[in-house]
Design a protein around this motif. Structure first.
Motif, mmCIF file in Angstrom:
data_model
loop_
_atom_site.group_PDB
_atom_site.id
_atom_site.type_symbol
_atom_site.label_atom_id
_atom_site.label_comp_id
_atom_site.label_asym_id
_atom_site.label_seq_id
_atom_site.Cartn_x
_atom_site.Cartn_y
_atom_site.Cartn_z
ATOM 1 N N ARG A 1 65.257 44.616 -20.391
ATOM 2 C CA ARG A 1 65.152 45.527 -19.236
ATOM 3 C C ARG A 1 66.492 45.778 -18.560
ATOM 4 O O ARG A 1 66.581 46.661 -17.693
ATOM 5 N N SER B 1 66.831 36.973 -24.674
ATOM 6 C CA SER B 1 66.027 36.658 -23.495
ATOM 7 C C SER B 1 65.145 37.861 -23.233
ATOM 8 O O SER B 1 65.646 38.989 -23.148
ATOM 9 N N GLY B 2 63.851 37.636 -23.114
ATOM 10 C CA GLY B 2 62.915 38.753 -22.981
ATOM 11 C C GLY B 2 63.329 39.752 -21.912
ATOM 12 O O GLY B 2 63.442 40.959 -22.163
ATOM 13 N N SER B 3 63.605 39.240 -20.710
ATOM 14 C CA SER B 3 63.905 40.145 -19.597
ATOM 15 C C SER B 3 65.235 40.884 -19.790
ATOM 16 O O SER B 3 65.493 41.875 -19.100
ATOM 17 N N THR C 1 62.030 29.838 -20.736
ATOM 18 C CA THR C 1 61.598 29.724 -22.130
ATOM 19 C C THR C 1 60.513 28.647 -22.271
ATOM 20 O O THR C 1 59.487 28.867 -22.914
HETATM 21 C C1 DP6 Z 1 59.548 35.014 -14.183
HETATM 22 O O1 DP6 Z 1 63.302 36.620 -19.709
HETATM 23 O O2 DP6 Z 1 64.081 34.597 -18.435
HETATM 24 O O3 DP6 Z 1 61.535 36.291 -14.417
HETATM 25 O O4 DP6 Z 1 62.868 35.173 -22.742
HETATM 26 O O5 DP6 Z 1 62.694 32.761 -22.222
HETATM 27 O O6 DP6 Z 1 64.739 34.045 -21.519
HETATM 28 P P1 DP6 Z 1 63.260 34.069 -21.783
HETATM 29 O O7 DP6 Z 1 62.558 34.337 -20.397
HETATM 30 P P2 DP6 Z 1 63.019 35.274 -19.212
HETATM 31 O O8 DP6 Z 1 61.676 35.288 -18.335
HETATM 32 C C2 DP6 Z 1 61.595 35.989 -17.138
HETATM 33 C C3 DP6 Z 1 60.363 35.626 -16.422
HETATM 34 C C4 DP6 Z 1 60.255 36.098 -14.990
HETATM 35 C C5 DP6 Z 1 59.427 37.375 -14.899
HETATM 36 C C6 DP6 Z 1 60.088 38.634 -15.427
HETATM 37 O O9 DP6 Z 1 61.318 38.794 -15.275
HETATM 38 O O10 DP6 Z 1 59.352 39.485 -15.952
#
Ligand code: DP6
Length: 321
Positions: A142, A137-139, A190
């Motif tokens: 962090r 998961s991208g976030s 996603t």
């Molecule tokens: C709106 O990290 O939940 O919270 O990689 O598909 O799991 P995936 O997405 P995710 O996206 C977070 C998007 C957000 C903004 C942010 O946290 O930067």
């Protein structure tokens, strides 16, 4: 056969990530900045064993299908790095309620990256862990480092990782998450990321992202709340403008969400250090100085449509427990 348990915090983004330049590798279209949420955590235990397939328990409920596939994808990366073939038993639990407007995937994949790599006998650096968590998961990238964190775009998979820009004790901020009753089911991040570039506003949002990020990073380093509040609200509003104008459109705000924005701005105009930011949902993260958190929580609880308020300070890094 070894078992490891890791714990990590969810995070709230101040400069948001929305849309990828590579969906498979989860390479974001822009860099982002966040803080870890203390007191809220996911705890994940991983055991490699001789069973036939990977298994997953979340809050004591067995999970199969897409959820398990996403976990196995990370386990495959770990198995490849450790040059091993054993399947794993993964058990994960959150101490915060599901559907509370806290992105659980960030904490989940950060804890999974730390626990599974240890259980496989690997010693990964913070960079490598951040990169591994990002693939789930991208976030989650962090939620690996401590405190206030910047996730850098990098040039590719190798250097697209998150680093701490300041430890938790640097600035005593508190996130008061106002839980807004939202009846409809939200679209997951996603799917949402994949729609970002259908909005004509995404190009403008991304083109200006490095400028906003620098303002936000400096505001955090200088503890300049006015500048910080202005930039996080602008960044959140810009992300939601992209969401609302994508095809199909994503409208996460509820009437109460907008009502809280007006209240927060009025409170700030009258001297209280508060600002808002909203993720892919209707709940509002109201960020304030820790010394004002009691007052902010009280005011939020008095607003019609707010069913609960979760309170979190600045959290540390993902770690083995
Ligand atoms: C709106 O990290 O939940 O919270 O990689 O598909 O799991 P995936 O997405 P995710 O996206 C977070 C998007 C957000 C903004 C942010 O946290 O930067």
């Amino acid at each position: 056969m070894s078992t490891y348990t890791a714990q990590s915090h969810p995070n709230i983004a101040f400069i948001k990530y929305w849309g990828n330049r590579d969906n498979a590798l989860r390479l974001p279209s822009n860099g982002s900045v966040s803080m870890n949420l203390d007191g809220l955590f996911t705890r994940t235990t991983v055991t490699f064993n001789s069973s036939q397939r990977d298994s997953l328990l979340i809050n004591d409920h067995p999970v199969s299908g897409k959820g398990l596939e996403r976990v196995s994808y990370i386990l495959d990366l770990v198995r490849e790095m450790a040059n091993m073939n054993e399947r794993a038993e993964v058990s994960s639990s959150n101490n915060f309620p599901a559907g509370a407007g806290i992105a659980s995937s960030a904490a989940a994949f950060a804890a999974l990256a730390v626990a599974s790599s240890h259980a496989a006998g690997l010693t990964l650096s913070e960079w490598q862990l951040s990169r591994l968590a990002r693939r789930g998961s991208g976030s989650a990238s962090r939620s690996i480092p401590s405190g206030f964190v910047e996730w850098m775009m990098g040039t590719g998979d190798e250097d697209c990782i998150a680093v701490s820009i300041a430890p938790p004790e640097h600035w005593m901020l508190t996130d008061c998450v106002a839980i807004v009753n939202a009846s409809h089911k939200k679209t997951g991040s996603t799917e949402g990321h994949a729609l970002a570039w259908t909005s004509p506003l995404q190009a403008g949002r991304v083109a200006d992202a490095a400028r906003r990020l620098e303002i936000c990073r400096n505001a955090i380093l200088n503890k300049d709340f006015e500048t910080f509040a202005d930039i996080i609200e602008l960044d959140s509003d810009m992300m939601h403008a992209v969401m609302m104008t994508s095809t199909p459109p994503l409208m996460y705000w509820q009437p109460t969400t907008l009502g809280i924005f007006h209240e927060v701005r009025a409170w700030r105009a009258s001297g209280l250090s508060v600002g808002y930011t909203v993720d892919a949902g209707a709940n509002v993260h109201v960020i304030c100085l820790a010394e004002d958190a009691k007052e902010v929580e009280k005011r939020l609880r008095e607003l019609p449509g707010v069913s609960d308020v979760l309170v979190a300070g600045v959290g540390g890094a993902a770690r083995i427990v």
